[in-house]
Design a protein around this motif. Structure first.
Motif, PDB file in Angstrom:
ATOM      1  N   ASN A 279       0.949  -1.149   0.077  1.00  0.00           N
ATOM      2  CA  ASN A 279      -0.028   0.053  -0.169  1.00  0.00           C
ATOM      3  C   ASN A 279       0.900   1.297   0.161  1.00  0.00           C
ATOM      4  OD1 ASN A 279      -2.614  -1.092   0.323  1.00  0.00           O
ATOM      5  ND2 ASN A 279      -1.603  -1.913   2.226  1.00  0.00           N
ATOM      6  N   VAL A 280       0.604   1.901  -1.023  1.00  0.00           N
ATOM      7  CA  VAL A 280       1.412   3.287  -1.045  1.00  0.00           C
ATOM      8  C   VAL A 280       0.325   4.575  -0.866  1.00  0.00           C
ATOM      9  CG1 VAL A 280       3.017   4.669  -2.273  1.00  0.00           C
ATOM     10  CG2 VAL A 280       3.297   2.339  -2.365  1.00  0.00           C
ATOM     11  N   HIS A 281       0.343   5.254   0.074  1.00  0.00           N
ATOM     12  CA  HIS A 281      -0.755   6.359   0.565  1.00  0.00           C
ATOM     13  C   HIS A 281      -0.011   7.456   0.404  1.00  0.00           C
ATOM     14  CE1 HIS A 281      -4.055   8.345   2.856  1.00  0.00           C
ATOM     15  NE2 HIS A 281      -4.478   7.783   1.994  1.00  0.00           N
ATOM     16  N   PHE A 282      -0.404   8.527  -0.513  1.00  0.00           N
ATOM     17  CA  PHE A 282       0.373   9.707  -0.472  1.00  0.00           C
ATOM     18  C   PHE A 282       0.132  10.561   0.575  1.00  0.00           C
ATOM     19  CE2 PHE A 282      -0.486   9.024  -5.331  1.00  0.00           C
ATOM     20  CZ  PHE A 282       0.812   8.430  -5.467  1.00  0.00           C
ATOM     21  N   ALA A 283      -1.055  10.744   1.357  1.00  0.00           N
ATOM     22  CA  ALA A 283      -1.195  11.617   2.413  1.00  0.00           C
ATOM     23  C   ALA A 283      -0.294  11.026   3.380  1.00  0.00           C
ATOM     24  CB  ALA A 283      -2.496  11.792   3.067  1.00  0.00           C
ATOM     25  N   GLU A 284      -0.155   9.651   3.454  1.00  0.00           N
ATOM     26  CA  GLU A 284       0.617   9.204   4.649  1.00  0.00           C
ATOM     27  C   GLU A 284       1.837   9.493   4.462  1.00  0.00           C
ATOM     28  OE1 GLU A 284      -0.926   5.441   5.866  1.00  0.00           O
ATOM     29  OE2 GLU A 284       0.904   4.848   6.171  1.00  0.00           O
ATOM     30  N   GLU A 285       2.474   9.373   3.220  1.00  0.00           N
ATOM     31  CA  GLU A 285       3.963   9.782   2.718  1.00  0.00           C
ATOM     32  C   GLU A 285       4.145  11.365   3.381  1.00  0.00           C
ATOM     33  OE1 GLU A 285       6.089   7.686   2.028  1.00  0.00           O
ATOM     34  OE2 GLU A 285       5.049   5.874   1.247  1.00  0.00           O
ATOM     35  N   LEU A 286       3.257  12.037   3.164  1.00  0.00           N
ATOM     36  CA  LEU A 286       3.532  13.512   3.401  1.00  0.00           C
ATOM     37  C   LEU A 286       3.481  13.603   5.107  1.00  0.00           C
ATOM     38  CD1 LEU A 286       1.064  15.431   1.044  1.00  0.00           C
ATOM     39  CD2 LEU A 286       3.562  15.704   1.247  1.00  0.00           C
ATOM     40  N   ARG A 287       2.296  12.874   5.740  1.00  0.00           N
ATOM     41  CA  ARG A 287       2.441  12.939   7.416  1.00  0.00           C
ATOM     42  C   ARG A 287       3.764  12.088   7.712  1.00  0.00           C
ATOM     43  NH1 ARG A 287      -2.516  10.030   7.802  1.00  0.00           N
ATOM     44  NH2 ARG A 287      -3.589  11.702   6.958  1.00  0.00           N
ATOM     45  N   PHE A 288       4.209  11.357   7.093  1.00  0.00           N
ATOM     46  CA  PHE A 288       5.521  10.477   7.650  1.00  0.00           C
ATOM     47  C   PHE A 288       6.613  11.578   7.510  1.00  0.00           C
ATOM     48  CE2 PHE A 288       9.391   8.526   7.033  1.00  0.00           C
ATOM     49  CZ  PHE A 288       9.527   7.464   7.891  1.00  0.00           C
ATOM     50  N   LEU A 289       6.747  12.138   6.421  1.00  0.00           N
ATOM     51  CA  LEU A 289       7.542  13.358   6.034  1.00  0.00           C
ATOM     52  C   LEU A 289       7.508  14.405   7.517  1.00  0.00           C
ATOM     53  CD1 LEU A 289       9.633  14.173   4.076  1.00  0.00           C
ATOM     54  CD2 LEU A 289       7.664  15.550   2.893  1.00  0.00           C
ATOM     55  N   THR A 290       6.221  14.842   7.624  1.00  0.00           N
ATOM     56  CA  THR A 290       6.036  15.913   8.684  1.00  0.00           C
ATOM     57  C   THR A 290       6.376  15.519   9.940  1.00  0.00           C
ATOM     58  OG1 THR A 290       3.942  16.235   7.305  1.00  0.00           O
ATOM     59  CG2 THR A 290       4.104  17.328   9.631  1.00  0.00           C
ATOM     60  N   ALA A 291       6.366  14.097  10.180  1.00  0.00           N
ATOM     61  CA  ALA A 291       6.445  13.607  11.622  1.00  0.00           C
ATOM     62  C   ALA A 291       8.169  13.549  11.827  1.00  0.00           C
ATOM     63  CB  ALA A 291       6.111  12.111  11.670  1.00  0.00           C
ATOM     64  N   MET A 292       8.761  13.493  10.661  1.00  0.00           N
ATOM     65  CA  MET A 292      10.412  13.484  10.642  1.00  0.00           C
ATOM     66  C   MET A 292      10.944  14.701  10.670  1.00  0.00           C
ATOM     67  SD  MET A 292      10.534  10.354  11.047  1.00  0.00           S
ATOM     68  CE  MET A 292      12.510  10.134  10.819  1.00  0.00           C
TER      69      MET A 292
ATOM     70  N   CYS B 235       1.793   6.520  11.800  1.00  0.00           N
ATOM     71  CA  CYS B 235       1.240   7.287  10.491  1.00  0.00           C
ATOM     72  C   CYS B 235       0.178   6.426  10.205  1.00  0.00           C
ATOM     73  CB  CYS B 235       2.421   7.504   9.614  1.00  0.00           C
ATOM     74  SG  CYS B 235       3.315   8.932   9.972  1.00  0.00           S
TER      75      CYS B 235
ATOM     76  N   VAL C 165      -4.628  15.940  -2.239  1.00  0.00           N
ATOM     77  CA  VAL C 165      -4.211  15.101  -0.781  1.00  0.00           C
ATOM     78  C   VAL C 165      -4.868  15.908   0.528  1.00  0.00           C
ATOM     79  CG1 VAL C 165      -2.929  12.991  -0.500  1.00  0.00           C
ATOM     80  CG2 VAL C 165      -1.891  14.960  -1.773  1.00  0.00           C
TER      81      VAL C 165
END
Lengths: 208, 208
Positions: free
Chosen positions: A187-200, B14, B100
Motif C-alpha cells: 500500500n502506497v498512500h500519498f497523504a501518509e507519505e506526507l504525514r510521515f515526512l512531517t513527523a520526521m 502514521c 491529498v
C-alpha cells in the motif's frame, strides 16, 4: 524468494539494486561509499549483505557488477514481469504513458477502467479494457502484477478481480488499505507519505 | 517532533492514524483488532505505543478518539501545512487536481513547471508558476512541504530551489535519490515499489 529475509533488509537491498543499475559494473564500492549513495549506514549494509548470504568481497569493497548479480540471484530482478494498471485517471495514466521500465523488468501490458468512454477516447500504446473484463484479460495476457489507481470505494473489488485472474502481487495507490493472505500487497498512500515526512521534521512550526 | 522515535515506529503510527481518522471517536479497539486493520502484529502496536509515551487504556483496549489525540499530540497532524508541487506532468497534475487533503492537513497552494506554455494552458484551481520563480514563491506563500514530480535530471536543481525558498520537507517521486542534511526528504520510487513487491512474492515463477 527462497530465503526468508527481514522486510527491512529486502527493502534496503531493493534500494541498493536501484543505485547499482545506473553504475559501471567494474566500479568498486566500499560499504561506506555505497552507504552514502543510498542514505543507509555502512554497518547496516554490511549486516544486510551478510544476512542475505555469502558475497565475495575484497578489502577494497564490492564490485558493482558482482553485487548486482548477487541481489539478482536472490530475487531474480532481471526476469521481465507483466503488469496491468486498474484505473486510468491522471495517476493511472502516468504509469501507462511513462512506463516504469527501469531495468526492463516491468512491462505494462494492459489498462482497465470502468468508464468505457474513456477507454475508447484515450490515446495509448498500451491496450485498454473495461474493468469487468479484468479477471479474463489477466489470465489471457498472463499478467503477474497489478497497479491499483482507483478511488477508495472501488479498491476492494479491483483487488478481488485481480486475484480472480491469478495475479501474484498488487501495488495499491488507492486510499484504501488492502491486504490479502494469498497475494503480496503493498500500500502506497500519498497523504501518509506526507504525514510521515512531517513527523520526521524536528523543527516544523505548527502554530505553537 | 520532540521525541526521538524509531523511524519504523513513526511509520506505523502514521498508518494507525490514517485508520483512526475514518472511525467514530467512541469506537473501542483492542490492540489485536487494531493490528488486523493495519496489518501489524498486536504486540508491535503495544510496543510502539509504549515507546511513544503513556496512553490511558482500559483492559478492553483503546478508544479511537483518545488514540487519535495521542498521536496528534506527538506529531501535530491536525495543523494545516502548505504544499507545492514541482512538475505538472500526469503525476504532478494528479496531486493538483485531486488534492491529498485527508484530514484537512495538506493544502496544495502552488504548482511549478519549466514549461511556461503548459502553465498558461492548463486549467487548475491551484495557481501555477514558472519553475524559476520557485524559491521566491515558496517564501512568499509560506510553503512548508514540496512534492517533486520532475524527471530525474531536474530533481537536484528542484530540491535546491525548494531549499533556497526555505522548505522543510520534500516528497520525491522522481527516479533520482535525493537527500539533504538540512531538510527531511522521502524518496518514493515506483519501479522500486514494484521490485520490492516482487521480492516479497514467494512462489513467483520467473522462467525457472
Amino acid at each position: 524468494m527462497s530465503l526468508q529475509l527481514p522486510v527491512q533488509t529486502v527493502s534496503r537491498l531493493c534500494l541498493i539494486y536501484r543505485v547499482l543499475l545506473g553504475m559501471d559494473r567494474e566500479t568498486v564500492l566500499s560499504s561506506s561509499k555505497l552507504g552514502k549513495l543510498v542514505n543507509i549506514p555502512a554497518h547496516t549494509i554490511r549486516k544486510d549483505l551478510s544476512v542475505a548470504g555469502k558475497l565475495k568481497s575484497s578489502n577494497a569493497g564490492y564490485k558493482a557488477g558482482e553485487l548486482l548479480d548477487f541481489i539478482n540471484g536472490l530475487f531474480k530482478f532481471d526476469a521481465p514481469l507483466r503488469v496491468c494498471v486498474a484505473g486510468i485517471g491522471l495517476l493511472g495514466s502516468s504509469f501507462i504513458k511513462n512506463p516504469v521500465q527501469e531495468g526492463g523488468q516491468f512491462i505494462i501490458v494492459a489498462g482497465f477502467d470502468t468508464n468505457i468512454n474513456k477507454i475508447e477516447v484515450m490515446k495509448s500504446d498500451v491496450p485498454l479494457y473495461p474493468a469487468y473484463e479484468m479477471a479474463d484479460r489477466i489470465r489471457e495476457l498472463k499478467i503477474d502484477l497489478g497497479i491499483i489507481a482507483v478511488p477508495a470505494q472501488a479498491a476492494e473489488i479491483t483487488m478481488q478481480r485481480m486475484k480472480e485472474g491469478g495475479i501474484k502481487g498488487i501495488l495499491n495507490f488507492s486510499p484504501a488499505i488492502l491486504g490479502d493472505k494469498d497475494i503480496a500487497v503493498r500500500n502506497v498512500h500519498f497523504a501518509e507519505e506526507l504525514r510521515f515526512l512531517t513527523a520526521m521534521i524536528p523543527d516544523l512550526e505548527k502554530g505553537d
